[in-house]
Every structure is written in C-alpha cells, then in structure tokens.
Design a protein around this motif. Structure first.
Motif, PDB file in Angstrom:
ATOM      1  N   GLU A  58      -4.810   0.998   2.117  1.00  0.00           N
ATOM      2  CA  GLU A  58      -4.273   2.295   1.193  1.00  0.00           C
ATOM      3  C   GLU A  58      -4.471   3.578   1.770  1.00  0.00           C
ATOM      4  O   GLU A  58      -3.761   4.446   1.724  1.00  0.00           O
ATOM      5  CB  GLU A  58      -5.277   1.929  -0.252  1.00  0.00           C
ATOM      6  CG  GLU A  58      -4.827   2.806  -1.442  1.00  0.00           C
ATOM      7  CD  GLU A  58      -2.985   2.071  -1.700  1.00  0.00           C
ATOM      8  OE1 GLU A  58      -1.934   2.759  -1.852  1.00  0.00           O
ATOM      9  OE2 GLU A  58      -3.092   0.588  -1.736  1.00  0.00           O
ATOM     10  N   ALA A 100      -6.508   6.910  -2.734  1.00  0.00           N
ATOM     11  CA  ALA A 100      -6.715   5.908  -1.585  1.00  0.00           C
ATOM     12  C   ALA A 100      -7.775   6.339  -0.820  1.00  0.00           C
ATOM     13  O   ALA A 100      -8.534   4.734  -0.608  1.00  0.00           O
ATOM     14  CB  ALA A 100      -5.483   7.037  -0.322  1.00  0.00           C
ATOM     15  N   THR A 136       0.438   1.611  -7.042  1.00  0.00           N
ATOM     16  CA  THR A 136      -0.692   3.319  -8.152  1.00  0.00           C
ATOM     17  C   THR A 136      -0.154   2.998  -8.971  1.00  0.00           C
ATOM     18  O   THR A 136       1.225   3.473  -9.792  1.00  0.00           O
ATOM     19  CB  THR A 136      -0.393   4.595  -7.226  1.00  0.00           C
ATOM     20  OG1 THR A 136       0.961   4.739  -7.122  1.00  0.00           O
ATOM     21  CG2 THR A 136      -0.880   4.013  -5.717  1.00  0.00           C
ATOM     22  N   PRO A 144       0.365  -1.112  -0.729  1.00  0.00           N
ATOM     23  CA  PRO A 144       0.616  -0.441  -0.211  1.00  0.00           C
ATOM     24  C   PRO A 144       1.185   1.003   0.294  1.00  0.00           C
ATOM     25  O   PRO A 144       1.510   1.068   1.320  1.00  0.00           O
ATOM     26  CB  PRO A 144      -0.895  -0.245   1.234  1.00  0.00           C
ATOM     27  CG  PRO A 144      -0.822  -1.476   1.822  1.00  0.00           C
ATOM     28  CD  PRO A 144       0.503  -2.147   1.159  1.00  0.00           C
ATOM     29  N   SER A 193       5.849   3.666   3.382  1.00  0.00           N
ATOM     30  CA  SER A 193       5.154   2.848   3.465  1.00  0.00           C
ATOM     31  C   SER A 193       5.729   1.345   3.508  1.00  0.00           C
ATOM     32  O   SER A 193       4.555   0.967   3.740  1.00  0.00           O
ATOM     33  CB  SER A 193       5.250   2.937   1.603  1.00  0.00           C
ATOM     34  OG  SER A 193       4.921   4.286   1.150  1.00  0.00           O
TER      35      SER A 193
END
Lengths: 184, 504
Positions: free
Chosen positions: B352, B344, B278, B274, B416
């Motif tokens: 996320e 998100a 992207t 997460p 992250s």
C-alpha cells in the motif's frame, strides 16, 4: 342546464385575465368570498397553495410514489433471491447463496427506478397527458405571462355572464372578461 | 408584505418581466441558427466525425487497438468512463439537492446542467460498450432469460451494480429533465400556434412584436412542440401535482446521485489492488464528481451565456455561487488525497505504501503533479472574490479543474496497475491513437448533443425562473404591490402576507 348533463354538448366559461401572481391570489380568494365558484386557474408558473385556495382536493401522487417504490423494492429482492438462490445457485468462497449486503445497491436502484417511472406515469395518466395530446387553451398567454381565472357558468347557476364579469373585474381582471365555449 | 434583504442580488437582472423572459429564451428556439452557434456546432460535428472513424476501427479490430496490456488492463477507457460519469453528477445535484435546499439561484442553470448530465452519462456508457469488445452483446450485462442454462448475472459483483446504477441514473435523470421541460415546451407551442392564427389575444405585445409573430408562421414548430408538450395546460391542479412530482423526484434523485459515484468507486474499492482498496473512495469520488461536474457546467454555461446572450439570467452571482461550490468540493478532494497518503503509510502495509510513493515519485510523477496542481492548488484561487467573479479566470480554471479530474482518475487507475507484484510484469502504459480517438468521439458526441439541445429546446427553465422572479426581483415585487393596491381596492396586503414564497 344541469338537468340534461348527459346530452350536453359544450360548457360555457367566463375567463378573467390577471397580470400578477399577487393579483390572481387576491382574486381567487375574493371572488369566492363574493359567492363565485372558481373552476380553475391557469398560470405560467407554479403558485404554492393556489390549488388549496381554489378548493382542489390534495393530490395523492405521493401515495402512488410510495406504492411504486415498495413494488420496485419487492421485485428486486424477489429477482435476486430467485436468480442467485433458487434458479442457479453459485458457490462463491463457501458464502451464502443470497447475501443481503450485496443486494443493497441493486435493490436501491430498482426501488428508485420503479418509483420514479411509476409516479411520472401516474402523473401523466391522471392529467390526461401524453405525446401529441391536444390541449384546450382558454388563453394562450397563460403559458407566457398571464394568469387566467376560469369560472364555469354551469357551476354558478343563477349568475349571468355579466354578473360574473363584474366580479372578476372588481378584483383586477383585464378589461372585458370573455366567454369561452368548450366542447364536452 | 414580505421583506427581503436588500443585500441579496437579484437572480434576474435588468428588471425583466415574465414576457421578456419568454422572449429571450424562446428567441433562439424560434429564430434561425446564429453564426456563433453554427461555429460551435460545426466544430462539434468535426470532432464527432473524426471520433467515429476511431470508434469504427476499435469495433472492427477489437480493443487490441488500445494501449492496454496484461498488466494494465484498465487505462484510458475506464479513466474516461469515470470522468464522464463524474461530470454527469452536477446536473442532478443542481436540480435535486439544491432544490431540496431551496436554492432559487439554481433555476437559471438547472435545465442546461441536467441536459449536460444526460449527455455525459451517455458518453460514459459508450466507454463501457467499447470496452466490451463485442458491443452487440451488451445486453448480456442485464439479468435477462437466456439460452445458456438460465445463467444469470452475478449480483455480488460491483460491475453489475454499476449496470443498474448507471442505467437507473440515466433513466431517472432523463425523466426528471423531460418533466421539467413540458411547461416550457407548452410555452413554445403556444407561441407557435398564436403566430399561426390571427389571435387578438396578443395584447401584451407591441405592434411590431405582434406583426413579427404573425409573419413568422411556424406550422412545423407548432406541430412538433404540440407533440412534445404532452397537452400541457398549466392549471392549478396540474401544477400542484407537478410540484409534488418534482419534489419527490428530487428526493429520489438525491440519494441516487450519491449512490452512482459511490458504486463506481466500489468498482475499485472492493478489489484487493493496493491503491484501490480504500474505504475513503465513496465520499472522495462523490466530492470529486461534483467538483468536476460543476466545472463542466461552468465551461458550458459561460459559452451558452455568450452564444445565446443570456447575461441577464446567468449572472455573475450564479457564477460566483458555483465557484464557491468548486472551492468546497476541491478542498474536500484535496483532503482526501492527503488522507489517502497518510493512511497508506499508517496502515504499515508495504504494498500500500509503495503504491502511493510510486504514484507521487514513480514514472507517472507528472500525472500526479498535474492532478495536485489542477485539483488542489488551482481552486484555492477562488477564495478571492475578484477571481470568483471574473469570467475569463472562471472559464480557464473550470477547464483546468476538468483536466485535473481526468488526471485524478488516470493516476488512480494506471499507477495502481502498472507495477504489479512481480517486477517482471512492470510496464509503462502508453495510449494509442485509438485511445485518444475514442475519447475525442465522446467529446464530439457530448458537444453535438448539447448544441442541438441548446438550439431546439429552451436552455433556461422559464417556468421556474418566472416563479423565482416574483419573489426575488424588486421590480417584480413592486409590480405585485401595484397590481394589488390599484386594482383590488388597496386590500392586497392580506394576501401578500398569506403568500410568502420564501416561507411556503
């Protein structure tokens, strides 16, 4: 002179030096109208279409680049297919051994790499350039601020040095064009 | 006659002639090192020396010296790698993409920017080497025949794509840079050779200049630059081929430069972490790379401009145009940050959403705030023309942007990772002195190489500036008209109409 080219030891050239891009472009066209054949023009920077005015054939560098790009593309596809599909197949989540989407990045990079290197090598070989190659300079100012128009006397038979100089002067060359001998 | 808008500022100031350009650019190559250069080079060497101690320790003891741990497996090193690769994007962008767009202002800055690109990519590559822990087996990353049962690299892995992307980028950028250097190396070679022989062809020089040149006999320079100039003569046929080669290299480098950071972004985007997973990453990373690259070009060019007194060539106009690109790419990056945050939340994925809330309000809030402030807020100051044309403000902001872009990568990578799916694995990453030392090493390497380049090679692309001079400079154009009207019987108008550099 042209009859004994095989045993010719040197060529003679008359050079005219010009001090502006416009002047050399003008001179190249006008001296040809007056019947002179221009051998080459040396300049400190590229001048678009000057080679066309002189009558040089169009360069085939782009064709070489395309051929090398095709080579790079094919080699990458063959390499990946051989390594992942034939020589050492790996089972990754039950997916295809050879998967086209994952081939895209490496194939693209190999295409660019081989195209660029091959084209630049072609450029050096076709110009007879390489590390430490000796240059022949008609006038060393041609890499600084002057434009040097070179007339090959062998290719302008029937014209004396004096006549050629007069034509060069008529279209703006610096005073007293000189003759340069270049060993064959 | 060609007509050019008087509103456009000249690219070279103070009515320079081509001979002035040659003199100004060659003087730092031909002369003795100046005090400002020695100071800059000395500082770089000290940094390199200190960094080398740290790198040697890292290699000796292994990457256990770094602050990495089980949860945060990538941190400073990969942050630095991505940061340096990003910086390495500006050079090729300037020389390739701006060339395809026919932006003549790039001519004064492309040489130094390309050099910077190559050095930045070398620095980036060094972090990959360090991270391997055993850099002496770095060649295992390449698909080479080996003794392990013909085990090949996995072409499905973005890390292998990276190997190909970075090495291709380094090679093609170096080739592009060197091909561009050859005509200028020939200029330096010819000047050195002229000074060796009692050449009567120095008619354009004043008596003093001629005397000075002949006094300055430079046999070593003549020898070295002869080798490096590859026998360049500068005939029309060679120039025509050269232009095609440059154009095709630009055409090849344009998708290449976009591909490199796209592939770097895929190191993250193809994972399922997460905050990394992207689809916006490729364009967002490319915009960020151009943003940070231009900032670094500005930092370096502002120093070079002062150290080598190149104010007539790197003008306020150049700086303003680069600042405009910084504003554009900075704003794209800002939009990307906001989009990421929105998506998100909009995705409805709990993990996320948490990753992004944790980024902004978790323990690393200060890094996120620094990133937003430096990358999104600070470049907006460049909407003001006064600030865009102010050297001090540009210098300070260019450094701020680079700090911000470093934090961007740090935020993406560390925040992250540091809070795993299992709260028992949560940890706060702290760099060790070796993390910092290895980063200093690349700074030392980068600036040492850059100042060596600036001393021994022409920092400005003389041939291209001369070509742009005749079409952009009023005085040069006037000289052209005089050259035609006086010497060629006043019939020059026809040729000037045929040869319009803006159209050709």
């Amino acid at each position: 002179m042209s009859n004994n080219k095989l045993i010719k030891e040197s060529s003679r050239y008359v050079i005219g030096v010009y001090d502006h891009e416009n002047a050399i472009l003008n001179a190249v066209q006008r001296v040809q109208e007056d019947g002179l054949r221009v051998h080459e023009v040396f300049s400190p920077h590229p001048i678009h279409h000057l080679d066309v005015y002189i009558g040089h054939p169009r360069t085939r560098i782009p064709i070489a680049a395309f051929c090398f790009a095709t080579l790079g593309f094919s080699l990458a596809i063959l390499m990946i297919t051989f390594m992942l599909g034939i020589d050492w197949p790996m089972i990754i989540g039950g997916k295809n051994y050879v998967s086209i989407p994952t081939m895209v990045p490496v194939t693209f990079e190999a295409t660019v790499l081989i195209a660029a290197l091959g084209m630049v090598a072609t450029f050096f070989i076709s110009n007879n350039m390489g590390p430490g190659k000796e240059e022949f300079s008609f006038d060393r100012r041609s890499t600084d601020d002057k434009y040097v128009l070179v007339v090959d006397m062998d290719k302008n038979e029937g014209k004396s040095q004096e006549e050629i100089s007069q034509i060069l002067l008529k279209y703006g060359a610096e005073a007293s064009p000189k003759m340069v001998e270049k060993a064959a | 006659m060609q007509v050019t808008s008087p509103i456009r500022e000249p690219l070279v100031l103070n009515k320079m002639t081509m001979h002035n350009i040659t003199n100004d650019v060659c003087k730092q190559v031909e002369g003795k090192p100046t005090m400002p250069w020695l100071i800059c080079f000395g500082i770089s060497l000290v940094l390199l020396g200190l960094g080398t101690i740290s790198v040697a320790s890292t290699w000796w003891y292994g990457i256990g010296t770094w602050g990495l741990n089980k949860t945060v497996g990538w941190a400073w090193d990969i942050t630095n790698f991505v940061w340096w690769v990003g910086i390495g994007h500006a050079g090729t962008l300037i020389s390739a993409i701006l060339m395809l767009f026919r932006q003549k202002w790039r001519t004064s800055i492309n040489r130094a920017a390309e050099a910077m690109t190559i050095f930045a990519v070398l620095c980036a590559g060094s972090f990959i080497l360090f991270h391997m822990g055993r850099p002496w087996v770095a060649h295992w990353a390449l698909p080479l025949p080996n003794t392990y049962g013909s085990l090949w690299v996995n072409f499905n892995s973005p890390l292998v794509w990276d190997v190909f992307a970075i090495s291709t980028y380094l090679t093609v950028s170096s080739v592009f840079w060197y091909v561009g250097l050859i005509p200028d190396l020939a200029t330096i070679r010819d000047r050195a050779k002229v000074s060796l022989t009692d050449n009567p062809l120095l008619a354009t020089d004043t008596k003093e200049e001629r005397k000075a040149k002949q006094e300055k006999r430079r046999p070593i320079g003549a020898f070295m630059y002869s080798i490096m100039a590859f026998g360049w003569e500068g005939g029309a046929k060679v120039w025509a081929r050269y232009e095609y080669v440059s154009l095709i290299l630009a055409g090849l480098s344009t998708p290449l430069v976009l591909s490199v950071h796209t592939i770097v972004s895929m190191d993250f985007a193809t994972s399922v972490i997460p905050g990394w997973h992207t689809t916006i990453f490729p364009p967002y990373f490319v915009a960020g790379a151009i943003f940070s690259g231009f900032a670094m070009v500005l930092t370096l060019m502002l120093i070079t401009r002062v150290v080598f007194k190149l104010e007539n060539y790197i003008t306020l106009e150049h700086i303003e145009l680069m600042n405009k690109i910084i504003t554009l790419t900075g704003s794209i990056v800002g939009v990307a940050y906001i989009t990421e945050f929105f998506i998100a939340w909009y995705s409805g994925v709990e993990y996320e959403s948490y990753a992004f809330i944790n980024r902004a309000f978790g323990p690393y809030w200060w890094a996120y705030a620094a990133m937003m402030l430096c990358n999104v807020v600070s470049p907006q100051l460049f909407w003001s023309r006064t600030i865009r044309r102010n050297l001090v403000a540009t210098f300070v902001l260019s450094i701020i942007v680079n700090i911000g872009m470093w934090f961007e990568r740090f935020v993406i990578i560390v925040t992250s990772l540091h809070r795993d799916y299992l709260p028992s694995s949560w940890i706060y990453f702290r760099p060790t002195i070796y993390d910092v030392g290895d980063y200093l090493f690349t700074f030392g390497l980068f600036f040492t190489l850059f100042f060596l380049f600036a001393k021994f090679l022409p920092v400005i692309n003389m041939a291209e500036v001369k070509a742009a001079l005749n079409s952009s400079d009023e005085a040069a154009r006037e000289r052209g008209v005089i050259a035609l009207s006086k010497k060629a019987g006043g019939e020059g108008v026809k040729i000037a109409a045929v040869h319009n550099p803006d159209k050709d």
